[in-house]
Design a protein around this motif. Sequence first.
Motif, PDB file in Angstrom:
ATOM      1  N   LEU A  14       0.845  -1.213   0.000  1.00  0.00           N
ATOM      2  CA  LEU A  14       0.000   0.000   0.000  1.00  0.00           C
ATOM      3  C   LEU A  14       0.874   1.253   0.000  1.00  0.00           C
ATOM      4  N   LEU A  15       1.908   1.203   0.832  1.00  0.00           N
ATOM      5  CA  LEU A  15       2.832   2.346   0.907  1.00  0.00           C
ATOM      6  C   LEU A  15       3.472   2.607  -0.457  1.00  0.00           C
ATOM      7  N   SER A  16       3.891   1.545  -1.123  1.00  0.00           N
ATOM      8  CA  SER A  16       4.529   1.699  -2.432  1.00  0.00           C
ATOM      9  C   SER A  16       3.555   2.307  -3.433  1.00  0.00           C
ATOM     10  N   ARG A  18       0.870   4.141  -2.771  1.00  0.00           N
ATOM     11  CA  ARG A  18       0.626   5.558  -2.440  1.00  0.00           C
ATOM     12  C   ARG A  18       1.847   6.424  -2.794  1.00  0.00           C
ATOM     13  N   ALA A  19       3.025   5.868  -2.531  1.00  0.00           N
ATOM     14  CA  ALA A  19       4.256   6.611  -2.866  1.00  0.00           C
ATOM     15  C   ALA A  19       4.338   6.839  -4.363  1.00  0.00           C
ATOM     16  N   ILE A  21       1.773   7.115  -6.397  1.00  0.00           N
ATOM     17  CA  ILE A  21       0.798   8.172  -6.749  1.00  0.00           C
ATOM     18  C   ILE A  21       1.381   9.546  -6.429  1.00  0.00           C
ATOM     19  N   LEU A  22       1.869   9.693  -5.179  1.00  0.00           N
ATOM     20  CA  LEU A  22       2.427  10.979  -4.753  1.00  0.00           C
ATOM     21  C   LEU A  22       3.624  11.362  -5.624  1.00  0.00           C
ATOM     22  N   GLN A  26       4.166  14.613  -7.902  1.00  0.00           N
ATOM     23  CA  GLN A  26       5.362  15.456  -7.815  1.00  0.00           C
ATOM     24  C   GLN A  26       6.031  15.611  -9.178  1.00  0.00           C
ATOM     25  N   PHE A  29       4.204  17.926 -11.262  1.00  0.00           N
ATOM     26  CA  PHE A  29       4.438  19.312 -10.860  1.00  0.00           C
ATOM     27  C   PHE A  29       5.790  19.799 -11.366  1.00  0.00           C
ATOM     28  N   VAL A  30       6.791  18.930 -11.241  1.00  0.00           N
ATOM     29  CA  VAL A  30       8.117  19.298 -11.760  1.00  0.00           C
ATOM     30  C   VAL A  30       8.016  19.558 -13.256  1.00  0.00           C
TER      31      VAL A  30
END
Lengths: 647, 382
Positions: A14-16, A18-19, A21-22, A26, A29-30
Amino acid sequence: MKRPRIDVEANHRLLSRRAAILGGVQLAFVGALGARMQFLQVDQADQFRLLAEENRINIRLIPPSRGEIFDRNGVPLARNVPSYRIVIVREDAGDVEEVVQELSKLVSLDPDEVVRAMAEMKRSAPFLPITFADEVSWDDLSRVSVNAPALPGVTPEVGLSRVYPLGSDYAHVLGYVGPVSDYDLERIEDPDQLLRIPRFQIGKVGVEAKIEETLRGKAGARRVEVNAAGRVMRELDRQEGIAGSDMQLTIDAKLQSYVQARLSGESASAVVMDAQSGDLLAISSAPTFDPNLFVRGISSRDYKALTENKYRPLASKTVQGTYPPGSTFKMITAMAALEAGLIGPDETVYCPGHLTVSGRRFHCWKRAGHGWVDLETSLKRSCDVYYYDLAVKVGIEKITAMANRFGLGERHDIPMSAVAKGLTPTKDWKRRVHDQSWVVGDTVNASIGQGFMLASPLQLAVMTARLASGTAVKPRLIKTIDGIEQPSGAGESMGMNENNLRKMRRAMYEVVNDRRGTAYGSRIIDDAVRMAGKTGTSQVRNITAAERRAGVVRNEDLPWERRDHALFVNFAPYDNPKYAVAVVVEHGGGGSKAAAPIARDVTLQALYGGEPPLEAYPTKDRDRIKNQQQVLRGVQPLANIAGSDQA
Amino acid sequence: MSYLEYTVKNVPAGPRKILFLNWPLALLLAAVAGVGFLMLYSVAGGSFSPWAEPQMKRFAAGFVLMLMVAMVPIWFWRSMAGVAYLTSLLLLVAVEFFGSVGMGAQRWIDLGFMRLQPSELMKVTLVMMLAAYYDWLPAFRKSRPFWVLLPVILILIPVALVLRQPDLGTSILLLAAGGGLMFLAGVHWAYFAAVIAAIVGLITTVFQSRGTEWQLLKDYQYRRIDTFLDPGSDPLGAGYHITQSKIALGSGGWTGRGFMQGTQSRLNFLPEKHTDFIFTTLAEEFGFIGAFSLLALYALIILFCVVSALANKDRFSSLLTLGIALNFFLFFAVNMSMVMGLAPVVGVPLPLVSYGGSAMLVLMLAFGLAQSAHVHRPRQGH
């Protein structure tokens, strides 16, 4: 506490996720930042480069030096001289108050000026020089320079200032310059950037104002790099301006000086014009004032004195002042009648001292009357009744038309301030302005230059020049600009019968040279330069019937402002007219007494190109003239200037 | 996982640890700091003083600090999370009473040798606290309302304190970092959707009410918001900085105007050119190539952090590293958006490049933590 392996694995997945997605957000945005950079720095680079240059580069104007003005022979009339001022730069001065204290020990500072400068200094950036003393003398300047180490931040600056070496002689012709005012800026459409320079001098009145653009020149420019605070970092390049054009007036400085001196003491004006070319050789109005006062900024006390003087020194009477031309107008009435063929040879009119026209009695200035008069006698002795009679026959239309052909009622095109149009009345004009119909009495008044008729001394001089030359000569004031001769004022023939003109000139000759002429007292004895002229005395008040019965009050007994204007027009030499002269002495009394002698002296001065020999005057006047010449010599700035090519 | 579960014997020990540092990340940090020195040298008109030299000293100190933090095992740092958070919170309260006023806001405490900005410290300790919290929290509870409310309170307390200073930029950064960490920890997406919907709704209502009878804000407040959102509408006031900044950026073009040739910065048209607006000088003097390179360096730093975090099986380490990366990202993204006219001017410096001591030290401290997580990550085998 041991967690189940499954739990740990699921959590990490799950962390991977979500990471990822985030991380994706990012990255996006860059990407957006990169795109923005590309937009600003690549797509719009040119536009922003331009804006950066605009930011950085400032155009500083270099004021051009103003054109100088000379008389027809090269005598300087308006010059630029270096003027020194003392400025203080705040950031270099440190303690400004202390520096000013030190400075005031060396030069006298105007306390008001210091207060103003201190206030200005507080408002401005610390690196801008602020003027503490203007028009500093050379001595003061040297004292400041010697003590420079004790005066940090104090520097002398050199500028150019306008100076009129002959001062008051040209106050009305040249006018003067002064610092640009807010009013000036409002008045001028699309003002030159130069005018935004603080204390920049522009012409305020007279020639200085009228040919301002020519005299001003074109500004130079300095491209400088400035920082955000406006401090100049370095000069990028410099383009020198174009100096204003130098010019020569048609005025003869020596003659102008004499005329001005001769008029002093009166409220009077005189115009000397070249009868053939139209060059204005002298155009003087008295009393006058020193234009240099205005350049420096006139004190309110001085200004008040000028405005409250009843002789109106600020008025430029030669062009601005309009007067009933009085008997000097009689030539026009006579010419109108002659050209219309209304005066037969040897026709005479009987003058009993008055003439009744449609029930109203019009008086001749001579109560007893002149008896039988012909044209020549009528002018010579200035009989009014003769012209009343002509007026009725000729009518106002022809009189006004003739006046206009001689330049009356016309705004002559010379670059002086407030050149007046005068007035040559017509029936339409009276209906329009006074809402009354024209009556024959108006024509009668007009025939002797009274009533509505108004003319300026310049117009009278032009009229006389046209009579003398028979050509439609125009006045000219500017001789050369940048050494280039300006168009002459000489005109075409007016197309009038030469015999009629000759009759007029002859009659005018009689006015001055016949024993019974009204200006006999002001004749010239020198046969080579005989003059012809006409006196005029114009009333500024109505003489009531009651006063007429009791005897008209003599001018000498009236208060100054109610006395008659004295006029005289003339040309000389009679047989080869060179100069046309008009003199008006406000409230001077009779034209023959007050105006004619001045005109004669001025004419002689012009004819001889300097002081005339006493032999030109009638014998009995010579002693008086000798004294007068001596007195005038003392007050003429140019009396001792040699080198004039006129003599 | 408690620290007892770390396969301690596989973790390097002693001075050998230094070999297991995330060296590429350390070098990237040094490279970015190097860009900063160059630019500070340039904006000082080609001089090491007053900015470049102190900045270099601080970076050196920061680098040593990073190494020292990295040497300490990550489980120690996890156990310190609560203490660190509470300490920062106390310091934030302290600035309320003892803080000096700088630029109209109470932000720092003078420690004598440096000025400490507790809000900077809070950025790191909040991330630590939340990472520790989610490491501790059993997975099945993470989306339960009570267990969601708890971290929200942990975030909002410092946000409220920072907002009081007032420092809008930092409070937004704290809010975003905290929210981001909760997202990473796996809190149900519906919460985020609800919050975003609520914010959008509030903003819409505030603006909809403008000019009506039930207007929620005063007219001048709306006007202030207008200039805040669109500085161009006030070209001599708030808009001046942003306009000059855009001019500087744009005039750089592809390759820039050359080192120390930027007219906008050299002639002082740029505001705050050594702090918040230093990026514009870089963009002006080195152009698109230079500006984009810096952006790429930043992106690489994030990338290395993310890779390190995902390779780490320890939940606290992963969350901490990702949180620090997110913080770093927010830093430069907000600053660059601001100077490029994409976001309102909120006063966020460019990380590692802008002149400033406590921001630099706190950042290096944070990367020290990330390095510690990297060095002490659980390893397979043996």
